[in-house]
Motif scaffolding. Sequence first.
Motif, PDB file in Angstrom:
ATOM      1  N   PRO A  18     -94.330  28.527  73.718  1.00  0.00           N
ATOM      2  CA  PRO A  18     -94.785  27.489  74.105  1.00  0.00           C
ATOM      3  C   PRO A  18     -94.409  26.893  74.921  1.00  0.00           C
ATOM      4  O   PRO A  18     -93.690  26.715  74.815  1.00  0.00           O
ATOM      5  CB  PRO A  18     -95.730  27.811  73.064  1.00  0.00           C
ATOM      6  CG  PRO A  18     -95.352  28.754  71.627  1.00  0.00           C
ATOM      7  CD  PRO A  18     -93.823  30.042  72.560  1.00  0.00           C
ATOM      8  N   SER A  19     -95.290  25.840  75.671  1.00  0.00           N
ATOM      9  CA  SER A  19     -94.552  24.480  76.176  1.00  0.00           C
ATOM     10  C   SER A  19     -93.943  23.912  75.007  1.00  0.00           C
ATOM     11  O   SER A  19     -94.239  24.315  74.204  1.00  0.00           O
ATOM     12  CB  SER A  19     -95.622  24.326  76.958  1.00  0.00           C
ATOM     13  OG  SER A  19     -95.782  25.031  78.393  1.00  0.00           O
ATOM     14  N   SER A  20     -93.402  22.955  75.343  1.00  0.00           N
ATOM     15  CA  SER A  20     -93.196  22.077  74.190  1.00  0.00           C
ATOM     16  C   SER A  20     -93.437  20.400  75.284  1.00  0.00           C
ATOM     17  O   SER A  20     -92.750  20.478  75.801  1.00  0.00           O
ATOM     18  CB  SER A  20     -91.134  22.093  73.832  1.00  0.00           C
ATOM     19  OG  SER A  20     -90.450  22.106  75.348  1.00  0.00           O
ATOM     20  N   LYS A  21     -92.261  19.192  74.001  1.00  0.00           N
ATOM     21  CA  LYS A  21     -92.426  18.049  74.856  1.00  0.00           C
ATOM     22  C   LYS A  21     -91.009  17.763  74.056  1.00  0.00           C
ATOM     23  O   LYS A  21     -91.013  18.368  73.543  1.00  0.00           O
ATOM     24  CB  LYS A  21     -94.048  17.338  73.504  1.00  0.00           C
ATOM     25  CG  LYS A  21     -93.182  17.358  72.355  1.00  0.00           C
ATOM     26  CD  LYS A  21     -94.767  16.896  71.414  1.00  0.00           C
ATOM     27  CE  LYS A  21     -95.729  17.598  71.502  1.00  0.00           C
ATOM     28  NZ  LYS A  21     -97.047  16.844  70.860  1.00  0.00           N
ATOM     29  N   LYS A  22     -91.125  17.108  75.173  1.00  0.00           N
ATOM     30  CA  LYS A  22     -89.160  16.296  74.352  1.00  0.00           C
ATOM     31  C   LYS A  22     -88.640  14.559  74.435  1.00  0.00           C
ATOM     32  O   LYS A  22     -90.145  14.206  75.200  1.00  0.00           O
ATOM     33  CB  LYS A  22     -88.568  16.467  75.919  1.00  0.00           C
ATOM     34  CG  LYS A  22     -88.068  17.845  76.272  1.00  0.00           C
ATOM     35  CD  LYS A  22     -87.383  18.238  77.160  1.00  0.00           C
ATOM     36  CE  LYS A  22     -87.949  19.728  77.863  1.00  0.00           C
ATOM     37  NZ  LYS A  22     -86.687  20.045  79.096  1.00  0.00           N
ATOM     38  N   TYR A  23     -88.150  14.728  73.504  1.00  0.00           N
ATOM     39  CA  TYR A  23     -88.565  12.961  72.667  1.00  0.00           C
ATOM     40  C   TYR A  23     -86.503  12.712  73.444  1.00  0.00           C
ATOM     41  O   TYR A  23     -86.165  13.426  72.698  1.00  0.00           O
ATOM     42  CB  TYR A  23     -88.401  12.606  71.260  1.00  0.00           C
ATOM     43  CG  TYR A  23     -89.739  13.157  71.100  1.00  0.00           C
ATOM     44  CD1 TYR A  23     -90.931  11.684  71.225  1.00  0.00           C
ATOM     45  CD2 TYR A  23     -90.280  14.040  70.718  1.00  0.00           C
ATOM     46  CE1 TYR A  23     -92.106  12.431  70.737  1.00  0.00           C
ATOM     47  CE2 TYR A  23     -91.987  14.278  70.739  1.00  0.00           C
ATOM     48  CZ  TYR A  23     -92.462  13.951  70.029  1.00  0.00           C
ATOM     49  OH  TYR A  23     -93.513  13.881  69.572  1.00  0.00           O
ATOM     50  N   MET A  24     -86.442  12.001  73.744  1.00  0.00           N
ATOM     51  CA  MET A  24     -85.557  11.467  74.407  1.00  0.00           C
ATOM     52  C   MET A  24     -84.801   9.690  74.324  1.00  0.00           C
ATOM     53  O   MET A  24     -85.451   8.737  74.461  1.00  0.00           O
ATOM     54  CB  MET A  24     -84.861  11.676  76.006  1.00  0.00           C
ATOM     55  CG  MET A  24     -85.439  12.807  76.629  1.00  0.00           C
ATOM     56  SD  MET A  24     -84.467  14.341  75.922  1.00  0.00           S
ATOM     57  CE  MET A  24     -83.122  14.105  76.450  1.00  0.00           C
ATOM     58  N   PHE A  25     -83.631   9.424  73.727  1.00  0.00           N
ATOM     59  CA  PHE A  25     -82.639   8.221  73.992  1.00  0.00           C
ATOM     60  C   PHE A  25     -81.920   8.918  75.529  1.00  0.00           C
ATOM     61  O   PHE A  25     -80.735   9.685  74.719  1.00  0.00           O
ATOM     62  CB  PHE A  25     -82.074   8.176  72.768  1.00  0.00           C
ATOM     63  CG  PHE A  25     -81.488   6.752  72.881  1.00  0.00           C
ATOM     64  CD1 PHE A  25     -81.885   5.770  72.705  1.00  0.00           C
ATOM     65  CD2 PHE A  25     -79.942   6.997  73.152  1.00  0.00           C
ATOM     66  CE1 PHE A  25     -80.992   4.277  72.826  1.00  0.00           C
ATOM     67  CE2 PHE A  25     -79.116   5.529  73.005  1.00  0.00           C
ATOM     68  CZ  PHE A  25     -79.577   5.007  72.981  1.00  0.00           C
ATOM     69  N   ASN A  26     -82.326   7.087  75.990  1.00  0.00           N
ATOM     70  CA  ASN A  26     -80.618   7.711  77.464  1.00  0.00           C
ATOM     71  C   ASN A  26     -79.941   6.169  77.312  1.00  0.00           C
ATOM     72  O   ASN A  26     -80.788   5.273  77.466  1.00  0.00           O
ATOM     73  CB  ASN A  26     -82.169   7.501  78.547  1.00  0.00           C
ATOM     74  CG  ASN A  26     -82.695   9.088  78.416  1.00  0.00           C
ATOM     75  OD1 ASN A  26     -82.887  10.120  78.162  1.00  0.00           O
ATOM     76  ND2 ASN A  26     -84.557   8.356  78.257  1.00  0.00           N
ATOM     77  N   VAL A  27     -78.629   6.620  77.888  1.00  0.00           N
ATOM     78  CA  VAL A  27     -77.931   5.028  77.870  1.00  0.00           C
ATOM     79  C   VAL A  27     -77.495   5.232  79.354  1.00  0.00           C
ATOM     80  O   VAL A  27     -76.385   6.849  79.488  1.00  0.00           O
ATOM     81  CB  VAL A  27     -77.288   4.761  76.968  1.00  0.00           C
ATOM     82  CG1 VAL A  27     -76.287   5.492  76.928  1.00  0.00           C
ATOM     83  CG2 VAL A  27     -76.037   3.595  77.543  1.00  0.00           C
ATOM     84  N   ALA A  28     -77.335   4.290  80.390  1.00  0.00           N
ATOM     85  CA  ALA A  28     -76.943   4.284  81.790  1.00  0.00           C
ATOM     86  C   ALA A  28     -75.627   3.372  82.050  1.00  0.00           C
ATOM     87  O   ALA A  28     -75.888   1.887  81.314  1.00  0.00           O
ATOM     88  CB  ALA A  28     -77.486   4.843  82.836  1.00  0.00           C
ATOM     89  N   ILE A  29     -74.765   3.860  82.005  1.00  0.00           N
ATOM     90  CA  ILE A  29     -73.234   2.413  82.332  1.00  0.00           C
ATOM     91  C   ILE A  29     -73.153   2.717  83.689  1.00  0.00           C
ATOM     92  O   ILE A  29     -72.550   3.875  84.678  1.00  0.00           O
ATOM     93  CB  ILE A  29     -72.375   3.023  81.700  1.00  0.00           C
ATOM     94  CG1 ILE A  29     -72.726   3.108  80.177  1.00  0.00           C
ATOM     95  CG2 ILE A  29     -71.160   1.209  81.654  1.00  0.00           C
ATOM     96  CD1 ILE A  29     -72.304   3.051  79.387  1.00  0.00           C
ATOM     97  N   ASN A  30     -73.248   1.770  84.701  1.00  0.00           N
ATOM     98  CA  ASN A  30     -72.629   1.510  86.348  1.00  0.00           C
ATOM     99  C   ASN A  30     -70.934   0.199  85.404  1.00  0.00           C
ATOM    100  O   ASN A  30     -71.164  -0.712  85.374  1.00  0.00           O
ATOM    101  CB  ASN A  30     -73.517   0.835  86.969  1.00  0.00           C
ATOM    102  CG  ASN A  30     -74.486   2.258  87.115  1.00  0.00           C
ATOM    103  OD1 ASN A  30     -74.636   2.766  87.620  1.00  0.00           O
ATOM    104  ND2 ASN A  30     -75.984   1.314  86.657  1.00  0.00           N
ATOM    105  N   PHE A  31     -70.352   0.713  86.178  1.00  0.00           N
ATOM    106  CA  PHE A  31     -69.005   0.506  86.494  1.00  0.00           C
ATOM    107  C   PHE A  31     -68.397   1.048  87.520  1.00  0.00           C
ATOM    108  O   PHE A  31     -67.900   1.672  88.547  1.00  0.00           O
ATOM    109  CB  PHE A  31     -67.916   0.548  85.228  1.00  0.00           C
ATOM    110  CG  PHE A  31     -68.041   1.443  84.976  1.00  0.00           C
ATOM    111  CD1 PHE A  31     -66.592   1.772  84.724  1.00  0.00           C
ATOM    112  CD2 PHE A  31     -68.698   3.071  84.156  1.00  0.00           C
ATOM    113  CE1 PHE A  31     -66.074   3.602  84.844  1.00  0.00           C
ATOM    114  CE2 PHE A  31     -68.428   4.122  84.234  1.00  0.00           C
ATOM    115  CZ  PHE A  31     -67.302   4.694  84.167  1.00  0.00           C
TER     116      PHE A  31
END
Length: 1001
Positions: free
Chosen positions: A988-1001
Amino acid sequence: MRQTLFKRVFLVLFFTLPGVLMAQGTITGNVTASVDGLPLPAVNVVVKGTTVGTTTDFDGNYEITVNDFPVILVFSSLGYAEKEVEVTSATAKDVILEESATGLDEVVVTGLATSVKRSNSANAVASVSAEELTGRTPPSTLDGALYGKFAGAIVNSNSGAPGGGISVKLRGATSITGNTQPLYIIDGVYIDNSSIPAGLNVVSEAAGQGSDSNQDNPSNRIADINPEDIANIEILKGASAAAIYGSRAAAGVVIITTKKGKAGETQFKFSQSTGFTQAINLYGLRNYTEDKVFDFFYSPSDDPGEDQSSRDAANAQVALFSQARSSGNLVDYEKEIFGEKGLISITSFSMSGGDEKTRFFSGITHNNENGIVKGTGYEKTSLRLNLEHRATDFLKLSLSSNYIYSSSNRGFYNNDNTGTSIGVALVSTYPWYNLFPNADGIYTDYALGASNILQTRDLVTNNEKINRAIMGGTANLDIYKAEKSNLELILRGGLDFYQLQTRAIFPKELQFQKPSNGGRNGVSVQGETINKNYNLSAFLVHNYFTENNINFRTQAGLTNEFFERNTDLITATGLVASETNVDQAANTGVDQTRVQQEDAGFFVQEEVNFQDKLIATIGLRGDKSSNNGDANKLAYYPKASLAVSLNEFGFWKEDSAWNQFKLRVAYGEAGNFPQSGALFTSYNSFSTDGILGISLRGIRGNSNLKSERQKELEFGTDLSFFGGRLGLTATYYTKTVDDLILLASLEPSTGYTQQFVNAGSLQNKGIELSLNAVPIATENFQWDLGVNFFKNTSEITELNVPAYNTGAFGAGLGSYRLEEGKSATQIVGSYPDGLRVIGDGEADFQIGYNNNLSYKNLQLTFLWQWKQGGDNINLTNLLSDLNGTSADYDDLTLDPAGETVNGKFRPNANAEVFVQDASYLRLREIGLYYTLDSKVLPNVFGDTIESIKFGLSGSNLINIFDYNGYDPEVSNFGGSTIFTGVDVTPYPSSKKYMFNVAINF
């Protein structure tokens, strides 16, 4: 008298010469980038409205002579916003260019070595930026990031298993037996996108009946590419644009440009995404009662003994059911198998920078994704290093390199004829049976089926491992530069090398491997594929600017491509003890498949640009290949196009609401090679009493077989209003595929059964619409939206063999059928009066709806995709009905008379009941982010960190469909065919739940 004349001449020169000298002069200056203040080489500097121009040197300096003042100088460079500067006298004028918001999207490919401004393009070339690919939510694979983002593409997931298995088809059907996937080019390197089976058929015997197509559910190799590395993707959807790639371009071309470094201070980026995945939709458990259990297992008989035996067996099942229910031990095995919430972690780190001579980009990404089934998952590590070095003012070198390691555990799913795959075994597993292992880890055999699905899930291995290296190099040599012309030599080379290891292990402890159950006493299938592709090319590009404002660009080049693959598949049965080595077995068989091909060709093209008003292109590609009957015969693929920019003719004022009104027409041809081995007769080996021999495979080679030829004519218009805040692109195309390659039956007297022949023609017609708008743009709030629509219809316009069914399991259950004058993807079923058309696999239309709303530093983006129409052949319903496990078994929604429940009606009905509408409305992607920028961060971190972006995202979170299955997006036979949509107990296909963080330095 002479003195008088001399005085007059002197007076004239005295008063006029200063004006002449003042009118003509030289402007000098330096061009730098706003982001870092470093000089920009190769910036175009042109006097507006003329062909007078120059380019900046290695240090960003320029010098240009003009005949009159004041003038407007136009400064332009790829990746930077165009800038106009008014100059009133001969002086020094330094200029600072701002980075463009659209960057690479401003230009599109027109030749193998050139590009053109999008506003001048005569083709509907789609572009997808890095922000569109990964900015909303991190995709698992590259092809999975293309859903709904441009018109003309059919992106379909063949399986929900982690690690790929996605097909991309551009502008409808392009072949029946040949390649249907686009050609992928990454930084000039030809990329292999094969799906190589792991040899599961030795256990599943899926190819024993119906189609012998690949049913092993392998991943595809474009899934190896890391989306985080990509700067831009251009999609050449049809032959009118893709003709520059000749014999490999009939299915379209996807050109990928990876990220490059920029001169200046080294920039670092770290990102982390964490989340989980779960099944989109499950069938659910039938609501069993004692009467329902008895009714299913009891088969009345006129023979008293048989009737009593059947009653006893049914009553035994009722007793087991009642006992399990009363003790609370009824098990929902569907949730037990597909109910996992797989954890996801994607970690990425990159750095880029350099100086005016050398620039670099390097990055590493690690992806670890667990599936919704225990023991399945996908792990990938990608390393990239891109370098650019300007050795001199006239020589630029670039290198693109990528190493990928991945491991994918895909489980044992899809169709099988032994009842052993997890999906097929699940539909015959009843909830009152206890299949869990005991305290010693021993699994009991399932009494009513061939497989204990929990044992199969926990003990079977189906693993793919990839070690892959992709490298490309380019050298740009400016042979000469003059005021009105220049000549450049471009040399390219590329290598795509990978080793694929497949391991399919079925231990002897498995119920269906026990000899007492008819098993093979353990199976170990180990495969290794070594694939090596490399390509070489050389081009000359000449630009000439005339006094009449007509620009000519001429290019000519040679290409050479080499493709080599060797696959060894070793199958061992009768394993010794707990061994899995193929040499520790009673029986061993070896299959080896080798594919070698060399292509060579040339390409010439002429582009003429009259003041950006009329832009005409004509070109020719010539190819020869070892995969032709005559390896030295050239096949020619022409192209021609014309774009007319009415907005450049001065029909309306500069402050008019109209910004662009372009009409365009393009024509092109491209090819599609025959299947490997179709030209020559192959044999099988055998041994009898120790004597070796060869036998016919049944397919006779055809040395006269020609490549399929696609011819496409495209019309379109591009409109832009209100300073670019509203844009519309409309395209109509008609695409014909001649010399269609089909597998024809032969008379038995020939000694063969089939032969590949050129025996038909196929036509696609379609319309593509794209709307982009900025409805609201204030200081703090902006709303950007994009809508794309496309519709394609296909028809078999010529068929020189008898009409035949293909691509499924027979007309009794619903089958695709090739028939002259009918859709290439029509579905037919058997009825008492013959065959009837009962569906079509092609969608009525598809729409993508993209929104981006930002308020100060808060951003909400989402993408909806609507697919209307298109039918699937749902055989999962049939299998669950036959075993009495369908969730809707007891519903009365199918029988017109309202008397027979669904589970009894379907197996006895015509095929139409299994052909189901595969429409859906899906929230493909959504992201909500907040950015802490340089206005806030110095108070916390000082000047070390430039920005922090964090938020929540998801994919496939909302799915609306009436389809009676896990997901209408499915294909039992993978993505290498146009006959998708056959549903046989998939992952079966799936759904995704994500928490994301990106830091530029």
